[in-house]
Design a protein around this motif. Structure first.
Motif, PDB file in Angstrom:
ATOM      1  N   ASP A  14     -10.093  -1.694   4.325  1.00  0.00           N
ATOM      2  CA  ASP A  14     -10.661  -1.791   2.987  1.00  0.00           C
ATOM      3  C   ASP A  14      -9.585  -1.796   1.906  1.00  0.00           C
ATOM      4  OD1 ASP A  14     -13.098  -1.833   4.239  1.00  0.00           O
ATOM      5  OD2 ASP A  14     -13.625   0.240   3.761  1.00  0.00           O
ATOM      6  N   GLN A  15      -8.480  -1.086   2.148  1.00  0.00           N
ATOM      7  CA  GLN A  15      -7.370  -1.133   1.197  1.00  0.00           C
ATOM      8  C   GLN A  15      -6.823  -2.551   1.093  1.00  0.00           C
ATOM      9  OE1 GLN A  15      -7.940   2.277  -0.078  1.00  0.00           O
ATOM     10  NE2 GLN A  15      -5.784   1.989  -0.529  1.00  0.00           N
ATOM     11  N   ARG A  16      -6.689  -3.208   2.242  1.00  0.00           N
ATOM     12  CA  ARG A  16      -6.137  -4.569   2.241  1.00  0.00           C
ATOM     13  C   ARG A  16      -7.109  -5.557   1.603  1.00  0.00           C
ATOM     14  NH1 ARG A  16      -1.422  -4.208   4.498  1.00  0.00           N
ATOM     15  NH2 ARG A  16      -1.013  -2.873   6.309  1.00  0.00           N
ATOM     16  N   PHE A  27      -8.151   6.294  -0.703  1.00  0.00           N
ATOM     17  CA  PHE A  27      -8.011   5.762   0.650  1.00  0.00           C
ATOM     18  C   PHE A  27      -9.202   6.139   1.518  1.00  0.00           C
ATOM     19  CE2 PHE A  27      -6.723   5.701   5.042  1.00  0.00           C
ATOM     20  CZ  PHE A  27      -5.995   4.519   5.135  1.00  0.00           C
ATOM     21  N   LEU A  46      -6.674   3.184  -5.658  1.00  0.00           N
ATOM     22  CA  LEU A  46      -7.891   3.147  -4.849  1.00  0.00           C
ATOM     23  C   LEU A  46      -7.854   4.318  -3.888  1.00  0.00           C
ATOM     24  CD1 LEU A  46     -10.508   1.590  -4.073  1.00  0.00           C
ATOM     25  CD2 LEU A  46      -9.150   0.452  -2.291  1.00  0.00           C
ATOM     26  N   TYR A  68      -7.463   1.401   6.216  1.00  0.00           N
ATOM     27  CA  TYR A  68      -6.511   0.342   5.896  1.00  0.00           C
ATOM     28  C   TYR A  68      -7.189  -1.002   5.676  1.00  0.00           C
ATOM     29  CZ  TYR A  68      -2.605   3.435   6.875  1.00  0.00           C
ATOM     30  OH  TYR A  68      -1.705   4.457   6.821  1.00  0.00           O
ATOM     31  N   SER A 108      -2.778   5.331  -3.428  1.00  0.00           N
ATOM     32  CA  SER A 108      -3.953   6.140  -3.081  1.00  0.00           C
ATOM     33  C   SER A 108      -3.726   7.625  -3.356  1.00  0.00           C
ATOM     34  CB  SER A 108      -4.330   5.922  -1.611  1.00  0.00           C
ATOM     35  OG  SER A 108      -3.246   6.215  -0.745  1.00  0.00           O
ATOM     36  N   ILE A 145      -0.650  -0.783  -4.568  1.00  0.00           N
ATOM     37  CA  ILE A 145      -1.989  -0.220  -4.419  1.00  0.00           C
ATOM     38  C   ILE A 145      -1.813   1.213  -3.944  1.00  0.00           C
ATOM     39  CG2 ILE A 145      -4.283  -0.522  -3.436  1.00  0.00           C
ATOM     40  CD1 ILE A 145      -3.254  -2.941  -5.078  1.00  0.00           C
ATOM     41  N   LEU A 152       0.850  -1.182   0.000  1.00  0.00           N
ATOM     42  CA  LEU A 152       0.000   0.000   0.000  1.00  0.00           C
ATOM     43  C   LEU A 152       0.889   1.236   0.000  1.00  0.00           C
ATOM     44  CD1 LEU A 152      -2.674  -0.983   2.700  1.00  0.00           C
ATOM     45  CD2 LEU A 152      -2.686  -1.485   0.248  1.00  0.00           C
TER      46      LEU A 152
END
Length: 251
Positions: free
Chosen positions: A63-65, A58, A56, A61, A36, A34, A9
């Motif tokens: 939802d990012q994962r 932000f 994506l 964390y 942001s 990924i 991320l």
């Protein structure tokens, strides 16, 4: 031999990313970045190392994962934060495990913390070293609604193994970075308080910060880290105060 995807991320993460990617390439079959919204060379560095770049916005964390795991090609997923540098001994261990076939649902890695240029015993809210999950089988282990949005935790694992080969987490490199992260993480924690319907009384706002300082500076041993430890104690106090102050202002 199991196939392995890796993701990182990022947002303005150019400083340590080349070193992380160079080491990750030695064990991963694909690497995803990924991002942001980086405005530095983060995405260019990812492309130079053959990574797949996805964007994506932000939110948190967790939802990012979850998004990153869904985008990986392989069920076995390795991940690092963009300020976590894996040691060469860890990469060698992962190569060994991959060759033999991963035997557990997830793996926790020893993580050393470096604050303001000093390896520390305490970095609120963590006693160091800690052991976060950094390798998992996504068909079993998920980041879902059971996980908080701050200090996100995967769920579903039946078996877990700990690796003593380490990663170095370089955080709070300057006082300015510490201040920025204080405001950022306390805002996320306040959102968690509100979403969970937890107590946001004036009593909690006044007395919880004192309790946080006592716990982390005295009981957990931040005092052993000298001047850096004192800053961590103050950070724990201010983080807790801001968390409740922001939550109390939220309808």
């Amino acid at each position: 031999m199991d196939s392995l995807s890796c993701y990182i991320l990022t947002r303005n993460s150019e400083k340590y990313l080349p070193q992380i990617l160079q080491r990750a390439k030695a064990v991963a079959d694909e690497i995803l970045v990924i991002d942001s919204g980086s405005t530095d060379r983060t995405c260019s560095i990812g492309l130079e190392h053959g990574c797949r770049i996805l964007y994506l916005t932000f939110d948190n964390y967790r939802d990012q994962r979850a998004f990153a795991q869904a985008e990986c090609k392989d069920d076995w997923v390795l991940f690092f934060d963009s300020d976590e540098v894996p040691s060469t001994t860890l990469i060698a261990k992962l190569q060994e495990l991959k060759q033999a076939g991963f035997a557990s649902d997830c793996y926790k890695f020893r993580r050393e913390w470096n604050v303001l240029g000093k390896r520390v015993r305490v970095c609120f809210p963590v006693v160091c070293p800690d052991y976060p999950v950094r390798l998992l089988n996504r068909s079993v282990v998920k980041f879902d609604e059971r996980s908080p949005v701050v200090h996100e935790t995967p769920h579903g694992q039946r078996t877990t193994l700990h690796l003593e080969e380490s990663i170095e987490h370089v955080t709070f490199e300057t006082k300015q970075v510490m201040e920025r992260k204080l405001n950022y993480y306390s805002s996320l924690a306040a959102a968690d308080l509100v979403a969970g319907g937890r107590n946001r009384s004036w009593y909690k706002q006044v007395f919880s910060p004192i309790g946080a300082w006592l716990k982390w500076y005295l009981m957990k041993g931040a005092w052993q880290d000298g001047a850096v430890g004192w800053k961590m104690g103050i950070y724990a106090f201010r983080y807790t105060y801001l968390k409740y102050a922001i939550a109390r202002r939220t309808n």
